[in-house]
Write a protein that holds these residues in place. Structure first.
Motif, PDB file in Angstrom:
ATOM      1  N   ASP A   1       0.829  -1.214   0.000  1.00  0.00           N
ATOM      2  CA  ASP A   1       0.000   0.000   0.000  1.00  0.00           C
ATOM      3  C   ASP A   1       0.857   1.256   0.000  1.00  0.00           C
ATOM      4  O   ASP A   1       1.945   1.293   0.584  1.00  0.00           O
ATOM      5  N   LYS A   2       0.323   2.307  -0.628  1.00  0.00           N
ATOM      6  CA  LYS A   2       1.015   3.586  -0.679  1.00  0.00           C
ATOM      7  C   LYS A   2       0.640   4.445   0.523  1.00  0.00           C
ATOM      8  O   LYS A   2      -0.476   4.382   1.022  1.00  0.00           O
ATOM      9  N   GLU A   3       1.593   5.256   0.947  1.00  0.00           N
ATOM     10  CA  GLU A   3       1.361   6.126   2.093  1.00  0.00           C
ATOM     11  C   GLU A   3       0.858   7.495   1.647  1.00  0.00           C
ATOM     12  O   GLU A   3       0.976   7.890   0.488  1.00  0.00           O
ATOM     13  N   SER A   4       0.305   8.232   2.611  1.00  0.00           N
ATOM     14  CA  SER A   4      -0.238   9.554   2.333  1.00  0.00           C
ATOM     15  C   SER A   4       0.857  10.510   1.881  1.00  0.00           C
ATOM     16  O   SER A   4       1.962  10.515   2.422  1.00  0.00           O
ATOM     17  N   GLN A   5       0.529  11.328   0.892  1.00  0.00           N
ATOM     18  CA  GLN A   5       1.445  12.341   0.414  1.00  0.00           C
ATOM     19  C   GLN A   5       1.319  13.634   1.200  1.00  0.00           C
ATOM     20  O   GLN A   5       2.215  14.451   1.226  1.00  0.00           O
ATOM     21  N   SER A   6       0.152  13.838   1.837  1.00  0.00           N
ATOM     22  CA  SER A   6      -0.138  15.129   2.465  1.00  0.00           C
ATOM     23  C   SER A   6       0.451  15.269   3.854  1.00  0.00           C
ATOM     24  O   SER A   6       0.752  16.378   4.292  1.00  0.00           O
ATOM     25  N   HIS A   7       0.590  14.154   4.570  1.00  0.00           N
ATOM     26  CA  HIS A   7       0.959  14.228   5.975  1.00  0.00           C
ATOM     27  C   HIS A   7       2.258  13.468   6.243  1.00  0.00           C
ATOM     28  O   HIS A   7       2.738  12.711   5.412  1.00  0.00           O
TER      29      HIS A   7
ATOM     30  N   ASN B   1       3.911   3.604  13.173  1.00  0.00           N
ATOM     31  CA  ASN B   1       3.037   2.631  13.822  1.00  0.00           C
ATOM     32  C   ASN B   1       1.638   2.775  13.231  1.00  0.00           C
ATOM     33  O   ASN B   1       0.827   3.572  13.694  1.00  0.00           O
ATOM     34  N   ASN B   2       1.336   1.984  12.218  1.00  0.00           N
ATOM     35  CA  ASN B   2       0.089   2.138  11.478  1.00  0.00           C
ATOM     36  C   ASN B   2      -1.062   1.300  12.032  1.00  0.00           C
ATOM     37  O   ASN B   2      -2.160   1.312  11.498  1.00  0.00           O
ATOM     38  N   LEU B   3      -0.802   0.519  13.074  1.00  0.00           N
ATOM     39  CA  LEU B   3      -1.826  -0.283  13.748  1.00  0.00           C
ATOM     40  C   LEU B   3      -2.539  -1.251  12.798  1.00  0.00           C
ATOM     41  O   LEU B   3      -3.722  -1.556  12.975  1.00  0.00           O
ATOM     42  N   GLY B   4      -1.815  -1.703  11.770  1.00  0.00           N
ATOM     43  CA  GLY B   4      -2.385  -2.671  10.850  1.00  0.00           C
ATOM     44  C   GLY B   4      -3.487  -2.133   9.964  1.00  0.00           C
ATOM     45  O   GLY B   4      -4.255  -2.905   9.376  1.00  0.00           O
ATOM     46  N   LYS B   5      -3.569  -0.815   9.804  1.00  0.00           N
ATOM     47  CA  LYS B   5      -4.638  -0.227   8.976  1.00  0.00           C
ATOM     48  C   LYS B   5      -4.355  -0.359   7.488  1.00  0.00           C
ATOM     49  O   LYS B   5      -5.218  -0.074   6.659  1.00  0.00           O
ATOM     50  N   ALA B   6      -3.142  -0.747   7.151  1.00  0.00           N
ATOM     51  CA  ALA B   6      -2.768  -0.964   5.755  1.00  0.00           C
ATOM     52  C   ALA B   6      -1.672  -2.022   5.724  1.00  0.00           C
ATOM     53  O   ALA B   6      -1.046  -2.337   6.739  1.00  0.00           O
ATOM     54  N   LYS B   7      -1.438  -2.567   4.539  1.00  0.00           N
ATOM     55  CA  LYS B   7      -0.391  -3.558   4.348  1.00  0.00           C
ATOM     56  C   LYS B   7       0.837  -2.828   3.834  1.00  0.00           C
ATOM     57  O   LYS B   7       0.864  -2.352   2.693  1.00  0.00           O
ATOM     58  N   MET B   8       1.865  -2.716   4.681  1.00  0.00           N
ATOM     59  CA  MET B   8       3.010  -1.874   4.352  1.00  0.00           C
ATOM     60  C   MET B   8       4.314  -2.649   4.466  1.00  0.00           C
ATOM     61  O   MET B   8       4.563  -3.332   5.467  1.00  0.00           O
ATOM     62  N   PHE B   9       5.102  -2.541   3.416  1.00  0.00           N
ATOM     63  CA  PHE B   9       6.458  -3.121   3.384  1.00  0.00           C
ATOM     64  C   PHE B   9       7.305  -2.157   2.569  1.00  0.00           C
ATOM     65  O   PHE B   9       7.233  -2.139   1.333  1.00  0.00           O
ATOM     66  N   ASN B  10       8.097  -1.322   3.261  1.00  0.00           N
ATOM     67  CA  ASN B  10       8.831  -0.250   2.607  1.00  0.00           C
ATOM     68  C   ASN B  10      10.323  -0.340   2.903  1.00  0.00           C
ATOM     69  O   ASN B  10      10.719  -0.546   4.058  1.00  0.00           O
TER      70      ASN B  10
END
Length: 432
Positions: free
Chosen positions: A230-236, A241-250
């Motif tokens: 998943d892509k992260e926000s560009q604005s903020h 610590n995303n609390l599992g709200k998205a699937k992230m591997f960066n």
């Protein structure tokens, strides 16, 4: 302060939290307040504000003095951060961001509380999501993921001090004045900046040691990450610590380069002008599990070059009243060797439990830091261990953390570790 008193204060704090938690949890219908106001029917223009309060209650085992005499422990309550943020987006073309507030208020502040300007920048959307260009006082930084992360969405209680290697000398609270560009192209997220560093802690002279040198050169910095899922926000600011709200591997890498910024001591004990060059590589993983739990982890390698044998100590919100004239080289209170020429390895791991307890999410975590500085004859390993109690995600969160701190002293001409001290923190965080 005796060990028994420390234990009693920690137990008392936990009981107090339990009482407060019941009152908060009873409001089960609490929902996130809408602090954003739309200025156009298509919602392309809006304005909003954010309020942040982080309060620390601490027990600090202080550093001994130069004669090995142990100082009494400190118990205090302090304001780690109190911030007010205003932001406005106009027609999906311009974004204005301003952040004000105060940090580090303790009973032992030598000055009255300072109300500071943290951010003030304007951003233009030249090509949505692909290229944004901004100007002003900002935090779109290089070096690592830490330097671009939100102060409210962390796994540990606070970013380690070594992640702000030029703090108090070339920047203000991790910020510099400059021009930046950021965006996402395919799976590559980037941010680059050209900045004019502050001259807060620099010197026109020198004392025959490696030190910061007053100059008006620009600094260049950037951070690049490849987002496999998943892509992260560009604005903020990004999260630790995303609390599992998205699937992230960066996977990321960053740098900071400031030419001719140091007086550096050579092998022949002469002084020469040297550059600052810092870089890091890191890995961030945040994955939800089918059982409702989530894993968060971070691994980073940092390599810092300020010139031969450069080293600097820091003590976050240091309240010690000990005699500085009797201090060991790393300083009084909770001071430790934080930044220097050398390398650092940092790892974090947390697990969000799938089942709630008293309507709260529980997230135990741990972290380890390995520092190997040129100026010290022995590398150090430090530990953090704690738990997050999330009553409304990061918006209402309690964090308990214990952190170790190595004590360095000269033994037979060698600067080595002779003891370990601890600091215990309870943080109450509320932001909306």
């Amino acid at each position: 302060m005796s060990v028994n008193k420390i234990v009693l204060q920690i137990v008392f704090s936990i009981v107090l939290i339990g009482i407060c938690s019941k009152n908060l949890i009873a409001q089960s219908e609490l929902t996130h307040p809408k602090l954003r106001y739309y200025l156009s029917e298509d919602k392309s223009s809006y304005a909003g504000f954010v309020m942040i309060n982080q309060v620390w209650t601490r027990v600090i085992q202080n550093n001994p003095d130069m004669n090995g005499v142990y100082e009494a422990s400190d118990f205090d309550v302090g304001i780690r951060r109190s911030r007010l943020i205003f932001y406005t987006s106009l027609l999906d073309k311009v974004y204005i961001f301003t952040q004000m507030g105060s940090d580090g208020l303790t009973f032992n502040n030598s000055e009255k509380p300072q109300f500071s300007l943290y951010n003030a920048h304007t951003e233009f959307f030249l090509k949505k999501d692909i290229l944004h260009v901004g100007f002003g006082l900002h935090t779109w930084n290089g070096i690592s993921r830490y330097n671009n992360s939100s102060a409210t969405k962390r796994l540990v209680i606070d970013n380690p001090a070594f992640t702000y290697p030029v703090a108090g000398i070339w920047d203000r609270f991790g910020r510099q004045l400059g021009i930046y560009a950021k965006g996402t192209v395919a799976k590559l997220n980037y941010r680059m900046s050209v900045a004019k560093p502050f001259l807060t802690g620099t010197d026109l002279a020198n004392d025959n040691s490696t030190t910061a040198r007053a100059n008006d050169n620009m600094a260049y910095k950037g951070y690049f990450s490849w987002q496999f899922f998943d892509k992260e926000s560009q604005s903020h600011a990004i999260t630790m610590n995303n609390l599992g709200k998205a699937k992230m591997f960066n996977i990321g890498a960053g740098f900071y380069y400031h030419p001719e910024a140091m007086f550096s001591r050579t092998e022949a004990e002469n002084l020469e002008v040297a550059d600052i060059f810092l870089f890091s590589t890191d890995l961030f993983v945040d994955l939800p599990f089918k059982n409702g739990g989530a894993m968060t982890s971070y691994l980073g390698y940092f390599n810092y070059d300020f010139g031969k044998d450069y080293i600097r100590s820091a003590g976050r919100m240091n309240v010690s009243m000990a005699d500085k004239g009797m201090a060991i080289p790393q300083g009084i209170g909770n001071s430790e060797w934080e930044v220097g020429t050398g390398s650092i390895l940092r790892g974090e791991f947390g697990y969000l439990l799938p089942n709630k307890m008293m309507n709260s999410q529980i997230q135990p975590f741990s972290a380890i830091t390995y520092k190997d500085f040129e100026a010290l004859d022995e590398a150090s390993t430090q530990f953090d261990i704690g738990v997050n109690i999330l009553q409304m995600g990061h918006n209402i969160k309690w964090t308990f953390q214990g952190s170790s701190r190595p004590i360095y002293n000269l033994v037979a001409g060698q600067n080595v570790i002779t003891d370990t001290k601890w600091q215990f923190i309870m943080q109450a965080q509320i932001f909306f």
